[in-house]
Scaffold this motif. Structure first.
Motif, PDB file in Angstrom:
ATOM      1  N   HIS A  27       0.807  -1.229   0.000  1.00 34.91           N
ATOM      2  CA  HIS A  27       0.000   0.000   0.000  1.00 34.91           C
ATOM      3  C   HIS A  27       0.837   1.273   0.000  1.00 34.91           C
ATOM      4  O   HIS A  27       0.407   2.291   0.523  1.00 34.91           O
ATOM      5  CB  HIS A  27      -0.966   0.022   1.194  1.00 34.91           C
ATOM      6  CG  HIS A  27      -2.002  -1.044   1.122  1.00 34.91           C
ATOM      7  ND1 HIS A  27      -3.224  -0.931   1.732  1.00 34.91           N
ATOM      8  CD2 HIS A  27      -2.012  -2.244   0.495  1.00 34.91           C
ATOM      9  CE1 HIS A  27      -3.941  -2.025   1.516  1.00 34.91           C
ATOM     10  NE2 HIS A  27      -3.220  -2.828   0.761  1.00 34.91           N
ATOM     11  N   THR A 175      -4.259   3.411   3.461  1.00 38.97           N
ATOM     12  CA  THR A 175      -4.699   3.646   2.094  1.00 38.97           C
ATOM     13  C   THR A 175      -3.509   4.127   1.272  1.00 38.97           C
ATOM     14  O   THR A 175      -2.808   5.024   1.719  1.00 38.97           O
ATOM     15  CB  THR A 175      -5.779   4.746   2.064  1.00 38.97           C
ATOM     16  OG1 THR A 175      -6.645   4.536   3.182  1.00 38.97           O
ATOM     17  CG2 THR A 175      -6.566   4.725   0.789  1.00 38.97           C
ATOM     18  N   SER A 181       0.237   5.589   5.047  1.00 31.50           N
ATOM     19  CA  SER A 181       0.096   4.383   4.223  1.00 31.50           C
ATOM     20  C   SER A 181       1.141   3.328   4.552  1.00 31.50           C
ATOM     21  O   SER A 181       0.942   2.161   4.254  1.00 31.50           O
ATOM     22  CB  SER A 181       0.169   4.754   2.739  1.00 31.50           C
ATOM     23  OG  SER A 181       1.391   5.391   2.447  1.00 31.50           O
TER      24      SER A 181
END
Lengths: 220, 114
Positions: A27, A175, A181
């Protein structure tokens, strides 16, 4: 030529694999930073301790004979003083941004850490030794450097304590494209940033003290 | 000219070695050693370069886009850190030598110690 790839035609297996894995699996969008703190996180811990032990070596070699003193220094140019005040603030923001968004855009702990250390050096050049020496105090810097180097190991051990392999991601993946992240790799990123910033300020401090000391001695 | 980047790396390496060998000043020697090490950055990045590819950052481009190799870039980062630490240690040693023997000329230091 000696097994080197033709320039511009590299087909190494690892880079391609990492490019494919970084976003879907980890990610994170900056694959270089993902390589440094995630795929090669264990190597980077070693790298941090190379820096840590080198700084220790420099401090030991240059120890002694440097009493802290306050010299009268007046930078007369207003323009230089204004630049000296505003410049470091801008560089600090740049450094923090480079570390914080290391997994999203170009940057990372090492790059941001060097920028943060550079900010205090600008202060020394433009405003002078007295203003700078407040930031070059090893009583403050040494604990910060230890926090950076030790923090990296603590994040690794925290993964062990929760039943995962050393340095495994314990916070989960965020995300892609967001500031968090990297998960716990982001903590490693910050640990490296703190370590590099403190280490570089200590190095500059040691050499500046050497540079200042003989002048004062000669004046007596 | 697919050989040019590698030739540049070799040239930087040789120039740096020449500086180290002929150096009469430890500070100059430390800088020359840094030049030698710079050749490895050029070599690493030249190896990982892919013609027409972008940086290995998938912020604005979709996954699967061809990029230059991220591994050699991470290695260059390690390389630079090692270079800085070596430079710092050599400069500290040079200061220490100057403190004890009053000179930073390698030949004079050798004479003093027989």
């Amino acid at each position: 030529m000696a097994g080197l790839p033709h320039f511009g035609h590299y087909r190494g297996p690892y880079g391609v694999v990492l490019d494919r894995l970084a976003v879907p699996e980890r990610h994170v969008e900056n694959v270089v930073n993902a390589t440094t703190y995630d795929f090669r996180g264990f190597d980077t811990m070693g790298e941090e301790f190379i820096l840590f032990s080198a700084v220790t070596g420099v401090v030991l070699l240059l120890r002694g004979g440097k009493p802290r003193r306050h010299r009268e220094e007046i930078v007369r140019s207003d323009l230089v003083r204004v630049i000296g005040g505003v410049g470091p603030a801008l560089v600090v923001v740049l450094g923090l941004w480079l570390v914080a968004f290391g997994f999203v855009t170009p940057g990372g702990g090492f790059q941001g850490g060097v920028a943060l250390a550079g900010a205090t050096t600008v202060l020394f050049v433009t405003v002078g030794y007295t203003a700078w020496s407040r930031f070059g105090d090893e009583r403050i810097l040494d604990p910060i450097e230890s926090l950076g180097a030790g923090g990296y190991v603590v994040v690794g051990l925290a993964a062990l304590a929760s039943g995962l392999p050393f340095l495994a991601n314990i916070l989960g993946f965020g995300t892609p494209g967001s500031i968090r992240s990297g998960g716990s790799a982001d903590l490693l990123n910050w640990a490296a940033g703190i370590e590099v910033a403190a280490a570089n300020v200590i190095l500059v401090a040691e050499f500046v003290e050497e540079y200042i000391a003989p002048k004062v001695r000669a004046r007596r | 000219m697919s050989i040019l980047p590698y030739a540049v790396a070799v040239w930087i390496f040789v120039v740096g070695i020449y500086g180290v060998v002929t150096s009469r000043n430890l500070i100059h020697l430390a800088v020359c050693l840094t030049v030698v090490q710079s050749s490895t950055y050029v070599l690493l990045l030249a190896i990982g370069y892919v013609r027409g590819a972008g940086p290995p950052i998938f912020d604005a481009v979709p996954v699967g886009t061809r990029t230059v190799d991220p591994v050699v870039q991470a290695l260059s980062l390690t390389d630079i850190v090692v270079s800085v630490t070596v430079l710092a240690l050599i400069l500290a040693l040079a200061l220490d030598v100057h403190r004890h023997s009053g000179t930073i000329d390698p030949d004079e230091i050798a004479e003093m110690h027989g």
